[in-house]
Design a protein around this motif. Structure first.
Motif, PDB file in Angstrom:
ATOM      1  N   ALA A 570       0.816  -1.224   0.000  1.00  0.00           N
ATOM      2  CA  ALA A 570       0.000   0.000   0.000  1.00  0.00           C
ATOM      3  C   ALA A 570       0.845   1.267   0.000  1.00  0.00           C
ATOM      4  O   ALA A 570       0.352   2.344  -0.352  1.00  0.00           O
ATOM      5  N   THR A 571       2.108   1.169   0.403  1.00  0.00           N
ATOM      6  CA  THR A 571       2.987   2.352   0.428  1.00  0.00           C
ATOM      7  C   THR A 571       4.008   2.344  -0.708  1.00  0.00           C
ATOM      8  O   THR A 571       4.850   3.249  -0.782  1.00  0.00           O
ATOM      9  N   ALA A 572       3.949   1.360  -1.585  1.00  0.00           N
ATOM     10  CA  ALA A 572       4.930   1.250  -2.677  1.00  0.00           C
ATOM     11  C   ALA A 572       4.891   2.459  -3.601  1.00  0.00           C
ATOM     12  O   ALA A 572       5.917   2.860  -4.168  1.00  0.00           O
ATOM     13  N   PHE A 573       3.720   3.071  -3.743  1.00  0.00           N
ATOM     14  CA  PHE A 573       3.559   4.209  -4.669  1.00  0.00           C
ATOM     15  C   PHE A 573       4.419   5.407  -4.273  1.00  0.00           C
ATOM     16  O   PHE A 573       4.739   6.263  -5.106  1.00  0.00           O
ATOM     17  N   ILE A 574       4.822   5.480  -2.994  1.00  0.00           N
ATOM     18  CA  ILE A 574       5.583   6.638  -2.499  1.00  0.00           C
ATOM     19  C   ILE A 574       6.928   6.761  -3.220  1.00  0.00           C
ATOM     20  O   ILE A 574       7.416   7.866  -3.458  1.00  0.00           O
ATOM     21  N   SER A 575       7.500   5.643  -3.575  1.00  0.00           N
ATOM     22  CA  SER A 575       8.806   5.657  -4.253  1.00  0.00           C
ATOM     23  C   SER A 575       8.662   5.648  -5.776  1.00  0.00           C
ATOM     24  O   SER A 575       9.648   5.494  -6.486  1.00  0.00           O
ATOM     25  N   GLU A 576       7.432   5.786  -6.261  1.00  0.00           N
ATOM     26  CA  GLU A 576       7.189   5.777  -7.703  1.00  0.00           C
ATOM     27  C   GLU A 576       6.597   7.119  -8.148  1.00  0.00           C
ATOM     28  O   GLU A 576       6.058   7.874  -7.335  1.00  0.00           O
ATOM     29  N   ARG A 577       6.693   7.400  -9.433  1.00  0.00           N
ATOM     30  CA  ARG A 577       6.085   8.618  -9.985  1.00  0.00           C
ATOM     31  C   ARG A 577       4.574   8.391 -10.080  1.00  0.00           C
ATOM     32  O   ARG A 577       4.115   7.516 -10.819  1.00  0.00           O
ATOM     33  N   ILE A 588      -5.872   7.498   1.307  1.00  0.00           N
ATOM     34  CA  ILE A 588      -7.195   7.147   1.865  1.00  0.00           C
ATOM     35  C   ILE A 588      -7.286   5.634   2.039  1.00  0.00           C
ATOM     36  O   ILE A 588      -7.750   5.131   3.064  1.00  0.00           O
ATOM     37  N   THR A 589      -6.820   4.890   1.024  1.00  0.00           N
ATOM     38  CA  THR A 589      -6.812   3.417   1.095  1.00  0.00           C
ATOM     39  C   THR A 589      -5.896   2.936   2.214  1.00  0.00           C
ATOM     40  O   THR A 589      -6.204   1.971   2.928  1.00  0.00           O
ATOM     41  N   LEU A 590      -4.743   3.622   2.361  1.00  0.00           N
ATOM     42  CA  LEU A 590      -3.761   3.241   3.379  1.00  0.00           C
ATOM     43  C   LEU A 590      -4.320   3.387   4.793  1.00  0.00           C
ATOM     44  O   LEU A 590      -3.908   2.662   5.702  1.00  0.00           O
ATOM     45  N   LYS A 591      -5.276   4.306   4.963  1.00  0.00           N
ATOM     46  CA  LYS A 591      -5.795   4.633   6.292  1.00  0.00           C
ATOM     47  C   LYS A 591      -6.304   3.393   7.036  1.00  0.00           C
ATOM     48  O   LYS A 591      -6.038   3.218   8.229  1.00  0.00           O
ATOM     49  N   THR A 592      -7.015   2.520   6.332  1.00  0.00           N
ATOM     50  CA  THR A 592      -7.565   1.306   6.960  1.00  0.00           C
ATOM     51  C   THR A 592      -6.444   0.420   7.494  1.00  0.00           C
ATOM     52  O   THR A 592      -6.501  -0.073   8.621  1.00  0.00           O
TER      53      THR A 592
END
Length: 685
Positions: A570-577, A588-592
């Motif tokens: 769920a946090t992989a996008f942080i290191s991507e464009r 929002i998805t990560l919140k759960t």
């Protein structure tokens, strides 16, 4: 000294040399192509400018000429490239520094009929090697080699063993036929650099493209051509490298034979068998101090501590002592490696220790020996140890006021940590890489079970045989699916073609089933032995409850660990464009998942057994994270400090889960030990 060259060595030497000849032929063809391409590009550029002189044609003509030049330069760039080895971790020593060591090397060089090293260096670790700076011209002119000797190696060998190890290194370059192997190695390195080392080349093209927007197209064209050439060269490198690695295996055997002729077979054998323990001891000391960086603690002499750890671990494994050093026998060195798979390709350039020892025993060369510690060769080895230790820790960023751990404090803390993080010797490593079986049941009709048979070497070997079989199966499946590209491999002493890998899998599966059945039977015997022992001591319910508690957590572990995997994904996008709107949606998805994480962390933070090894700052950070709401992204900008806190908190979850698993496992094993000890006391009384 004359050593007979084996037919295998000759065969693999011919194959390696032939592969280089083929590479050179392919390279010449590519070289001619790049010349023609360069001439065509330059000619077209000149023709275009001459036909219609103007700014546009001038830019296009210059761009074409640049394309031709860069493609041609790519194919010849290695002529000007020199591979310089990193020496920052090395400490040079001279003859005046250590005359006795240099005298030993003089003797080795004379007997091996080779040249004295250009320079001799000390390194931190448990190793010895020869290296040199290479370039294209190294293929035609002789190079003086440099020798590296690890202080961690000197610290854990006798004089004769050190002589044997150094003789092995020079053995690679001694015999005339061995020089072919040296040549193949050098050419192999040049090809590797040509194929892989193109950072400076790409920087040059980027500079060319930055001069003008017109040049960008031609820079891309140059990269297109060079990428295709690089693809061909990479294929050729793979072709040459496979044959080089096959030859390097034979070179190891020949270097061992040189060493045996100089220092004797037994000295090399015993040092080889102790090497893993010596290296493991060094790694244990390094790990000990890595965990103490946050406490601002370092060591004055890690090698004194390495020597202590090596003998402590040998004592725990009940190894014999010889010449004041652990004596590791061949059967003991291979106890935990039961793989039947041998892939003779680029992933296996060295023969196994078992194969090397077998060859040395066949040679059985006896020499006069000196069993004094190798460190006695040095003028003041303790001073050398402290100097290398200080240099090693100088690379670590400490706060002002760093302190060195006293040796007595180290030994006490290491022993306590070892006991804290390991299981009792009575289990004989049976549970080091497996868990008590959570599926076992009481068997009232089971035969009389003897404790001595439950954890003997035969039963321990079953555990490691199963691990090896399961790993072998994964590798063979990778060969069958062509994830590993090779022609042949050995399994259980038989040669297989890669195309036969799929047929081998059912055979391995059958072996896995058979070994698993034996382990399940033994686990059942273990459970029922301790169940009866507990019953005889009126402690049956306590044993059953504790065992079931462990079994329940064992079943929950995978489900709880899945939360960690979900958080990572769920946090992989942080290191991507990622588009801004998508970033907002992702948080929002990560919140759960984050709410579940906080709940788990709060629960584990209440357990003092899980938190006592964490620093005060780590506990404060976790408490702050779990008690507050945090914003990670706003106004199209990440909040880096909050993201760092989030990642640290996510990574604490597997730590807590694993630590709790270990403690529950140790709790049930400690009870089993207590039950057995009480039973032994009852029998004596």
């Amino acid at each position: 000294m004359h050593i007979q060259i084996s037919p295998d060595f000759r065969k693999k030497t011919k194959a390696a040399v032939s592969s280089i000849v083929i590479f050179i032929f392919v390279y010449i063809l590519i070289f001619l192509f790049t010349i023609l391409l360069a001439l065509a590009c330059i000619g077209c550029g000149i023709w275009l400018i001459a036909a219609k002189p103007m700014f546009l044609t001038l830019m296009i003509g210059a761009g074409l000429a640049g394309t031709g030049f860069f493609v041609f330069f790519f194919i010849i760039k290695f002529l000007f490239k020199k591979h310089i080895n990193d020496r920052s971790y090395l400490t040079e020593i001279t003859r005046s520094d250590e005359p006795e060591l240099f005298k030993m090397i003089d003797e080795i060089v004379k007997e091996a009929e080779t040249n004295f090293p250009k320079k001799i260096y000390l390194s931190y670790d448990v190793n010895a090697s020869v290296f040199y700076d290479s370039s294209f011209w190294s293929m035609f002119f002789p190079i003086q080699k440099n020798l590296i000797i690890g202080v961690g190696l000197i610290n854990t060998t006798t004089k004769q063993e050190l002589k044997a190890i150094l003789s092995h290194e020079f053995g690679h370059f001694s015999q005339r036929s061995m020089k072919v192997g040296s040549y193949v190695y050098n050419v192999n390195q040049i090809i590797f650099n040509l194929v892989n080392d193109d950072a400076s080349y790409r920087n040059s093209i980027e500079k060319f493209a930055s001069f003008s927007g017109y040049f960008t197209i031609f820079a891309s064209l140059a990269i297109f051509f060079t990428s295709k050439i690089q693809w061909v060269l990479a294929k050729m490198y793979s072709y040459v490298n496979i044959r080089h690695m096959a030859l390097s295996r034979e070179m190891e055997f020949h270097a061992d034979e040189v060493a045996a002729n100089i220092a004797g077979s037994i000295s090399l054998e015993e040092s080889l068998l102790r090497l893993e323990l010596a290296n493991n001891s060094y790694d244990n000391v390094i790990s000990f101090y890595e965990a103490r960086i946050s406490k601002n603690q370092s060591s004055k002499n890690i090698y004194r501590e390495q020597f202590f750890v090596m003998n402590f671990l040998a004592e725990q494994s009940e190894l014999e002592t010889k010449y004041d050093l652990p004596h590791v026998k061949l059967a003991e060195s291979g106890l935990f490696n039961k793989s039947k798979l041998n892939i003779e390709n680029q992933w296996a350039s060295h023969p196994s220790t078992e194969d090397r020892v077998a060859k040395l025993r066949q040679l059985n060369i006896i020499k006069d020996v000196d069993h004094q510690p190798a460190k006695k060769i040095f003028k003041n080895f303790e001073k050398t140890e402290e100097k290398l230790t200080a240099k090693l820790f100088a690379n670590v960023k400490y706060k002002p006021g760093r302190t060195d751990v006293e040796f007595e404090t180290f030994t006490t803390e290491f022993k306590a940590q070892y006991q804290h993080d390991s299981f009792d010797k009575m289990f004989n490593n049976y549970y080091d890489n497996k868990n008590p079986d959570s599926e076992v049941r009481e068997n009232s009709i089971s035969e009389d079970i003897k404790f001595q048979t439950l954890f003997n070497n035969e039963k321990v070997e079953l555990v490691y045989t199963l691990i090896a079989l399961e790993n072998d199966k994964k590798t063979v499946e990778a060969i069958a699916s062509k994830e590993f590209v090779l022609k042949t491999f050995d399994y259980d002493g038989r040669k297989y073609k890669a195309t036969e890998a799929k047929k081998l899998i059912p055979e391995i599966d059958q072996s896995i089933v058979e070994v698993k059945a034996k382990i399940v039977k033994n686990d059942s015997d273990i459970y029922n032995y301790f169940l009866k022992t507990a019953e005889a001591q009126n402690r049956k319910s306590g044993f059953v409850n504790l065992y079931h508690s462990f079994a329940d957590y064992d079943k929950q572990y995978e489900e709880k660990y899945k939360l960690y995997i979900d958080l990572v994904n769920a946090t992989a996008f942080i290191s991507e464009r990622t588009p801004f709107e998508q970033i907002r949606q992702n948080f929002i998805t990560l919140k759960t998942f984050e709410e579940k994480l906080k709940s788990e962390l709060r629960f584990h933070l209440q357990n003092p057994l899980l938190t006592k090894e964490l620093s005060e700052q780590e506990l404060k950070d976790l408490a702050y994270y779990t008690e507050k709401e945090h914003i990670y992204f706003n106004n199209e900008e990440y909040f880096d400090s909050n993201l760092e806190m989030l990642m640290k908190s996510i990574n604490m979850l597997p730590y807590f889960l694993h630590r709790k698993y270990f403690l529950k496992k140790k709790e049930i094993l400690s009870l089993m030990k207590d039950l057995h000890n009480s039973h032994q006391v009852e029998k004596v009384s």
